[in-house]
Design a protein around this motif. Structure first.
Motif, mmCIF file in Angstrom:
data_model
loop_
_atom_site.group_PDB
_atom_site.id
_atom_site.type_symbol
_atom_site.label_atom_id
_atom_site.label_comp_id
_atom_site.label_asym_id
_atom_site.label_seq_id
_atom_site.Cartn_x
_atom_site.Cartn_y
_atom_site.Cartn_z
ATOM 1 N N THR A 16 0.858 -1.181 0.000
ATOM 2 C CA THR A 16 0.000 0.000 0.000
ATOM 3 C C THR A 16 0.893 1.229 0.000
ATOM 4 N N ALA A 17 0.871 1.971 -1.084
ATOM 5 C CA ALA A 17 1.717 3.161 -1.215
ATOM 6 C C ALA A 17 1.131 4.312 -0.415
ATOM 7 N N THR A 18 1.973 4.941 0.385
ATOM 8 C CA THR A 18 1.540 6.123 1.125
ATOM 9 C C THR A 18 1.965 7.404 0.415
ATOM 10 N N ASP A 19 2.839 7.283 -0.594
ATOM 11 C CA ASP A 19 3.292 8.443 -1.360
ATOM 12 C C ASP A 19 3.761 7.950 -2.715
ATOM 13 N N ILE A 20 3.433 8.675 -3.772
ATOM 14 C CA ILE A 20 3.858 8.349 -5.128
ATOM 15 C C ILE A 20 4.431 9.606 -5.759
ATOM 16 N N ALA A 21 5.572 9.450 -6.444
ATOM 17 C CA ALA A 21 6.184 10.566 -7.171
ATOM 18 C C ALA A 21 6.371 10.125 -8.620
ATOM 19 N N VAL A 22 6.031 11.015 -9.556
ATOM 20 C CA VAL A 22 6.057 10.670 -10.974
ATOM 21 C C VAL A 22 7.012 11.590 -11.715
ATOM 22 N N GLY A 23 7.922 10.985 -12.485
ATOM 23 C CA GLY A 23 8.854 11.738 -13.314
ATOM 24 C C GLY A 23 8.413 11.679 -14.765
ATOM 25 N N SER A 24 9.298 12.079 -15.666
ATOM 26 C CA SER A 24 8.938 12.122 -17.079
ATOM 27 C C SER A 24 8.762 10.741 -17.689
ATOM 28 N N ASP A 25 9.503 9.746 -17.230
ATOM 29 C CA ASP A 25 9.375 8.406 -17.797
ATOM 30 C C ASP A 25 9.454 7.294 -16.753
ATOM 31 N N TYR A 26 9.265 7.638 -15.503
ATOM 32 C CA TYR A 26 9.246 6.623 -14.447
ATOM 33 C C TYR A 26 8.516 7.153 -13.225
ATOM 34 N N ALA A 27 8.205 6.247 -12.318
ATOM 35 C CA ALA A 27 7.518 6.618 -11.082
ATOM 36 C C ALA A 27 8.102 5.803 -9.928
ATOM 37 N N CYS A 28 7.988 6.333 -8.726
ATOM 38 C CA CYS A 28 8.411 5.627 -7.517
ATOM 39 C C CYS A 28 7.348 5.839 -6.448
ATOM 40 N N ALA A 29 7.237 4.878 -5.563
ATOM 41 C CA ALA A 29 6.290 4.954 -4.458
ATOM 42 C C ALA A 29 6.958 4.374 -3.223
ATOM 43 N N HIS A 30 6.410 4.698 -2.058
ATOM 44 C CA HIS A 30 6.890 4.050 -0.840
ATOM 45 C C HIS A 30 5.704 3.693 0.033
ATOM 46 N N ASP A 31 5.924 2.711 0.886
ATOM 47 C CA ASP A 31 4.876 2.271 1.808
ATOM 48 C C ASP A 31 5.265 2.511 3.260
ATOM 49 N N GLY A 32 6.276 3.354 3.466
ATOM 50 C CA GLY A 32 6.772 3.629 4.804
ATOM 51 C C GLY A 32 7.941 2.758 5.185
ATOM 52 N N ALA A 33 8.084 1.621 4.515
ATOM 53 C CA ALA A 33 9.183 0.706 4.812
ATOM 54 C C ALA A 33 10.097 0.494 3.606
ATOM 55 N N LYS A 34 9.519 0.404 2.408
ATOM 56 C CA LYS A 34 10.289 0.156 1.187
ATOM 57 C C LYS A 34 9.944 1.194 0.131
ATOM 58 N N VAL A 35 10.878 1.350 -0.819
ATOM 59 C CA VAL A 35 10.658 2.202 -1.983
ATOM 60 C C VAL A 35 10.557 1.280 -3.198
ATOM 61 N N TYR A 36 9.594 1.555 -4.061
ATOM 62 C CA TYR A 36 9.377 0.787 -5.280
ATOM 63 C C TYR A 36 9.436 1.738 -6.463
ATOM 64 N N CYS A 37 10.115 1.327 -7.544
ATOM 65 C CA CYS A 37 10.190 2.169 -8.747
ATOM 66 C C CYS A 37 9.886 1.328 -9.978
ATOM 67 N N TRP A 38 9.369 1.995 -11.027
ATOM 68 C CA TRP A 38 9.077 1.321 -12.279
ATOM 69 C C TRP A 38 9.039 2.343 -13.400
ATOM 70 N N GLY A 39 9.180 1.863 -14.636
ATOM 71 C CA GLY A 39 9.178 2.724 -15.810
ATOM 72 C C GLY A 39 10.485 2.589 -16.576
ATOM 73 N N ILE A 40 10.803 3.582 -17.397
ATOM 74 C CA ILE A 40 12.043 3.554 -18.175
ATOM 75 C C ILE A 40 13.220 3.913 -17.277
ATOM 76 N N GLY A 41 13.187 5.079 -16.676
ATOM 77 C CA GLY A 41 14.153 5.457 -15.650
ATOM 78 C C GLY A 41 15.607 5.214 -15.974
ATOM 79 N N GLY A 42 16.133 5.776 -17.050
ATOM 80 C CA GLY A 42 17.539 5.627 -17.382
ATOM 81 C C GLY A 42 18.452 6.266 -16.352
ATOM 82 N N ASN A 43 19.738 6.046 -16.488
ATOM 83 C CA ASN A 43 20.763 6.623 -15.618
ATOM 84 C C ASN A 43 20.649 6.182 -14.167
ATOM 85 N N GLY A 44 20.071 5.004 -13.936
ATOM 86 C CA GLY A 44 19.980 4.485 -12.580
ATOM 87 C C GLY A 44 18.890 5.100 -11.727
ATOM 88 N N ALA A 45 17.980 5.862 -12.324
ATOM 89 C CA ALA A 45 16.946 6.551 -11.556
ATOM 90 C C ALA A 45 15.987 5.594 -10.851
#
Length: 92
Positions: A16-45
């Motif tokens: 259950t994500a408590t916060d989501i941040a969206v970039g130009s080609d990827y997104a990340c979310a966290h649930d208070g314990a872990k961070v999850y990312c997905w999308g294209i996200g080049g350069n190690g983003a």
């Protein structure tokens, strides 16, 4: 209070994500314990091994709980926790 968003990570484990941040080609979310990312996200983003993308949310290793907020930029991501900040991606 922010609305909660429920999803599943790449292995099918729900979170259950408590916060989501969206970039130009990827997104990340966290649930208070872990961070999850997905999308294209080049350069190690995405904070994942290698430089490829991720179709489903994948947990970022090296970020310790608690996570209180997350921010994404064009090619970098930062997460904030109790007296800590973790950043990954392009540093130039």
């Amino acid at each position: 209070m922010k609305p909660k968003r429920t999803g599943s990570d790449a292995s099918g484990t729900p979170f259950t994500a408590t916060d989501i941040a969206v970039g130009s080609d990827y997104a990340c979310a966290h649930d208070g314990a872990k961070v999850y990312c997905w999308g294209i996200g080049g350069n190690g983003a995405l904070g994942l091994p290698g430089w490829g993308g991720a179709t489903f949310p994948a947990a970022v290793s090296g970020v310790a709980a608690p996570v209180t907020s997350i921010a994404v930029g064009d090619r970098a991501t930062c997460a904030v926790g109790a007296n800590r900040v973790w950043c990954w991606g392009f540093n130039g």
